[in-house]
Structures are given as C-alpha cells and as structure tokens.
Write an enzyme that holds these catalytic residues in place. Structure first.
Site, short mmCIF file in Angstrom:
data_model
loop_
_atom_site.label_atom_id
_atom_site.label_comp_id
_atom_site.label_asym_id
_atom_site.label_seq_id
_atom_site.Cartn_x
_atom_site.Cartn_y
_atom_site.Cartn_z
N HIS A 136 -24.23 24.24 45.06
CA HIS A 136 -24.28 25.66 45.41
C HIS A 136 -24.98 26.46 44.31
CE1 HIS A 136 -22.25 29.44 47.07
NE2 HIS A 136 -22.65 29.83 45.87
N GLU A 137 -24.57 26.24 43.06
CA GLU A 137 -25.14 27.01 41.95
C GLU A 137 -26.58 26.60 41.65
OE1 GLU A 137 -23.65 29.63 41.18
OE2 GLU A 137 -21.66 29.14 41.94
N HIS A 140 -28.84 28.38 43.87
CA HIS A 140 -29.15 29.74 43.37
C HIS A 140 -30.37 29.73 42.45
CE1 HIS A 140 -26.18 32.58 44.79
NE2 HIS A 140 -25.19 31.77 44.48
#
Length: 176
Positions: A136-137, A140
C-alpha cells in the site's frame, strides 16, 4: 517532532511519483520522525512521505497495537524484489482518503529491499498485514492509491465525493 498536515484526495500531489532519496542524513531522519509523529497522531499504521507533501521514496510503518510498545519501521527507497503468487484480502483505509475503507486483494507475501534510517541496506520478508502495508505504502511512492485496486465504479464514486468535499471546503465559500 511536529505533526505535518496530511494531503487529502483529490490533491494531485498524491499522483506524483516520488524521487529516490540520495542521502540518508540528519534532516531525512528528522523527516522520518515527523512522519511517525504524524502517523501516530492520525492515528494510522503506515504513511508515505508524499502524504505530507514530500515527494521522496520513504515510508514509515508501525503495526504495534495501542497497548503495545511502538515498533516503528522506516523504509527508505523500498523496492519489492519478489511477490508471492498466493493472494490475500484485507480491508484497507488510507490517511489521505479519510473514513473510506475497501477490501483489496494483493500478494500475500513480499520480499523488500530498502535502506534503514541509518542508511544500511536491509531486506525483509513480509507476510500478512505487514506485506499489505508495504505494498500500500510503496504504491503511494508510485502515485498509486488503494482505490486504484477496486472497481472503476466504486473508485469514481469515491473520487467524486472527495472532489465535492474539497470544493465545499474551498476558501471564500459562503456557509448559510
């Protein structure tokens, strides 16, 4: 360790690809500390530098529960080396998309290389929630949001909602 303001959807900054960190030094470690303080304050379990407006390839994660001793991880220039074929589904949320959650399917485990806060090269085998958070990160850092992994219809509804919220909060808007 000041709390930094979070960048919220639909801000186009969230779609930027972050630049590699060239040097691990005191200002970068201070930024990591500020990111952790911001993440804990939110509260959240992961935060990418771009979410506070810093387009650098750095993220922080802490999966410790509230009643446990904090266990912060700092990942600088993280790179996924290997992803499992097996998949897992977690309900994900994001500090940049407040109060919205959706089930996202991702590889169940990953192997990641990164620099730690001292600039030392590390590798981590992660599974479960840590694997999901890392993916998820790292998304980003590549300008990808977790809503990009859900159906177009749901994604369009979320983006429309946040555009309306941003418009309603615009300066000079009369409240009546």
């Amino acid at each position: 360790m000041p709390i930094k303001p979070l960048i919220i959807l639909p801000d186009p900054i969230l779609r930027q690809v972050s630049k590699p960190v060239e040097r691990v030094d005191a200002p970068l470690r201070k930024l990591a500390d500020d990111m952790l303080a911001t993440m804990y304050d939110a509260p959240g379990i992961g935060l990418a530098a771009i979410q506070i407006g810093e387009p650098l390839r750095m993220l922080v994660i802490d999966l410790a529960k509230e009643d446990e001793t904090p266990a912060p991880h700092v990942f600088i220039n993280p790179e996924i080396l290997e992803s499992a074929e097996a998949r897992s589904v977690y309900e994900e949320g994001c500090l940049s998309i407040p109060d919205y959650y959706a089930e996202v399917e991702r590889p169940a485990s990953v192997r990641v290389k990164y620099l730690d806060r001292d600039g030392k090269l590390q590798e981590m085998e992660a599974e479960g929630l840590m694997a999901t958070c890392l993916q998820h990160e790292i998304d980003h850092l590549n300008g990808v949001l977790f809503i990009d992994h859900i159906s177009k219809l749901k994604r369009d509804m979320v983006v429309k909602k946040f555009k309306k919220l941003a418009k309603d909060k615009a300066p000079g808007k009369l409240v009546g």
